[in-house]
Enzyme design. Structure first.
Site, PDB file in Angstrom:
ATOM      1  CG  HIS A  84      -1.398  -6.298  -1.911  1.00 49.08           C
ATOM      2  ND1 HIS A  84      -1.731  -5.640  -0.485  1.00 49.08           N
ATOM      3  CD2 HIS A  84      -2.157  -7.427  -1.769  1.00 49.08           C
ATOM      4  CE1 HIS A  84      -2.563  -6.427  -0.019  1.00 49.08           C
ATOM      5  NE2 HIS A  84      -2.794  -7.670  -0.794  1.00 49.08           N
ATOM      6  CG  ASP A 107       6.035  -3.773   7.814  1.00 48.15           C
ATOM      7  OD1 ASP A 107       7.377  -4.272   8.383  1.00 48.15           O
ATOM      8  OD2 ASP A 107       6.368  -2.544   7.517  1.00 48.15           O
ATOM      9  CD  GLU A 166       8.770  -1.773  10.116  1.00 49.11           C
ATOM     10  OE1 GLU A 166       7.649  -1.496  10.327  1.00 49.11           O
ATOM     11  OE2 GLU A 166       8.840  -2.917   9.169  1.00 49.11           O
TER      12      GLU A 166
END
Length: 520
Positions: free
Chosen positions: A92, A155, A266
């Site tokens: 990623h 997340d 958030e």
């Protein structure tokens, strides 16, 4: 045993000679004794960013930390070797940080991923011992069987333990518990010299702190001891909408000042209808928010969560009602829903499934993540809006506060120096999570997006804003020196100590590969 080791070393020598030659002799997947080297594969030169594609000469699917150690020991003592090594987790990275051009990529998911859960007593914490190549979703699933879970998250949970610990690991719990690197008790690391070291804050502490947030420059994490706590049964998930940046940030800072009550904070910008729809995929509640985008208006959303523990008789609904009275959101645009703890933490998976169904997951992602001092957040948002097109922006812009006192300055992560100098406890993370659909964004379009993000990052680094990149990407060592600032000398000293030949993580572009005059 000695004969097997001898054969293995001979095969590694032959492999490295082949890799060092102008002619590549690896033409098909081959087994080199216990070390399972494969010909370069498509995935080893591919990452989530789909911007950089550096192909290695070989891929190692190590079956144990000892095999990683064997490879690095040989490379660090071989005078002819020009080879670099990158550890690849879930792939990623955005700008090829886990790639190794003409080198060797170690696929970390091949390591045994057994997870061991230990419930603590009154005087000792609960923790999990987990492979560096295991995914956070795997740790969550296993720890919940014992009624436990890690305190700090990212997340997206389909990332490796070692991968996020090599950066920081942040999410909406960071204001309360610090990043993931602040919630680790011990590590097993293979250094760039091939040494296998167990380290902690009290044992080989310099390596421990160097590796945490160290961008893979000092060692490869093969095992981590992650702090656990009791897991809640339910989560009260809240979203509140705003039409003013200052009010939005003031309310966020009010919430992070309540760590005894609030468990997650958030927020994100709502730029257009598509961004509003995309951000609502995972929120299982009807949201009757119909903003007016026609006049170039930008909106904001605060996202918060309250944990509910059955055995502690917590009343999350009452807590939410009390909090709502202190916030200044747009009237009647405050939405709540109750979900399981697992579903809340795994919420981004829903968005991934949606994007995959639309063919928008495996596309270029020119992302930009910045740490922005509280004093510069208004100027940064203005800078960002001046360099993106809100009307057709595809993706999400996260904006939420962190507290600097939850970060350990001994680790290798760099927060804005402006915040430290001014004694500001609040730093914002701004994540420009943009997608570039090839059907609508050509190669020239992608280059333009990358240029704009580079311009934003460079302009935001100016002392007037004083921002720093998170998951950083810089074009030269000079830029890296500016990034680390007064911590650059410490970073170089750690490199010289733990990876003196700069074998590890060449994709970061921080240190050029050096060579040894020692022959084997």
């Amino acid at each position: 045993m000695e004969f097997d080791m001898f054969c293995t070393r001979i095969n590694v020598v032959l492999l490295l000679l082949a890799l060092s030659s102008p002619c590549k002799f690896i033409q098909s997947p081959m087994d080199f004794g216990p070390l399972n080297f494969l010909q370069t594969t498509n995935t080893s030169s591919l990452d989530f960013g789909r911007i950089v594609f550096n192909s290695p000469s070989a891929v190692l699917r190590a079956q144990s930390p000892e095999e990683i150690s064997m490879l690095l020991r040989f490379l660090s003592s071989s005078s002819f070797s020009k080879i670099t090594v990158a550890a690849r987790g879930a792939g990623h990275s955005i700008h090829g940080q886990a790639q190794a051009l003409d080198g060797i990529v170690i696929e970390m998911d091949s390591l045994p991923s057994a997870i061991s859960i230990h419930r603590g007593a009154e005087s000792s914490p609960s923790y999990a011992d987990v492979s560096g190549g295991a995914l956070w979703i795997q740790l969550l699933e296993e720890s919940l069987k014992f009624g436990l879970a890690p305190r700090s998250w990212t997340d997206y949970l389909y990332l490796t333990i070692g991968g996020t610990l090599s950066n920081a690991g942040i999410s909406g719990q960071t204001f309360k518990y610090g990043p993931q690197i602040s919630n680790v008790l011990q590590l097993d690391v293979v250094t760039g010299k091939g040494e296998q070291v167990t380290c902690s804050p009290t044992e080989s502490s310099e390596l421990f702190y160097a590796v945490l947030g160290g961008l893979g420059q000092f060692g490869i994490i093969t095992r981590a001891r992650v702090l656990l706590q009791d897991a809640p049964e339910k989560v009260k998930w809240v979203r509140a909408f705003y039409d003013d940046l200052e009010t939005f940030t003031q309310d966020q800072e009010l919430l992070v000042a309540m760590p005894d009550v609030v468990d997650y904070v958030e927020g994100f910008m709502v730029l257009n209808e598509e961004s509003l729809h995309s951000s609502s995929i995972a929120f299982p509640s009807h949201v009757e928010f119909k903003p007016d985008f026609q006049h170039g208006n930008v909106y904001y959303c605060i996202e918060l969560a309250i944990h509910e523990y059955q055995d502690k008789n917590t009343d999350a609904e009452q807590v939410v009602n009390e909090i709502s009275k202190e916030l200044s959101y747009i009237p009647f645009h405050f939405y709540t829903v109750e979900v399981s703890y697992f579903d809340f933490l795994n919420r981004v998976r829903m968005e991934e499934i949606n994007l995959r169904s639309r063919g928008l997951w495996e596309v270029p992602h020119p992302w930009l993540n910045m740490f922005v001092p509280k004093s510069g957040i208004k100027e940064f948002i203005e800078l960002l809006l001046g360099n993106i097109s809100p009307s057709d922006f595809e993706g999400l812009v996260l904006v939420y506060p962190l507290l600097t006192d939850k970060w350990d300055a001994n680790t290798s992560v760099v927060l804005p120096e402006a915040s430290e100098a001014a004694g500001q406890e609040v730093v914002y993370i701004v994540g420009v999570l943009q997608s570039a659909d090839p059907a609508t964004c050509s190669a020239e379009c992608l280059r333009s997006l990358l240029y704009r993000h580079h311009h934003v990052a460079q302009a935001a680094a100016d002392p007037q804003i004083g921002a720093k990149q998170y998951l950083p990407h810089h074009p030269s060592q000079g830029h890296w020196r500016d990034h680390f600032g007064r911590r650059w000398d410490r970073f170089m000293d750690r490199k010289a100590r733990f990876d003196p030949l700069s074998i590890l993580s060449p994709g970061q572009g921080i240190f050029p590969r050096t060579y040894t005059s020692i022959s084997t």
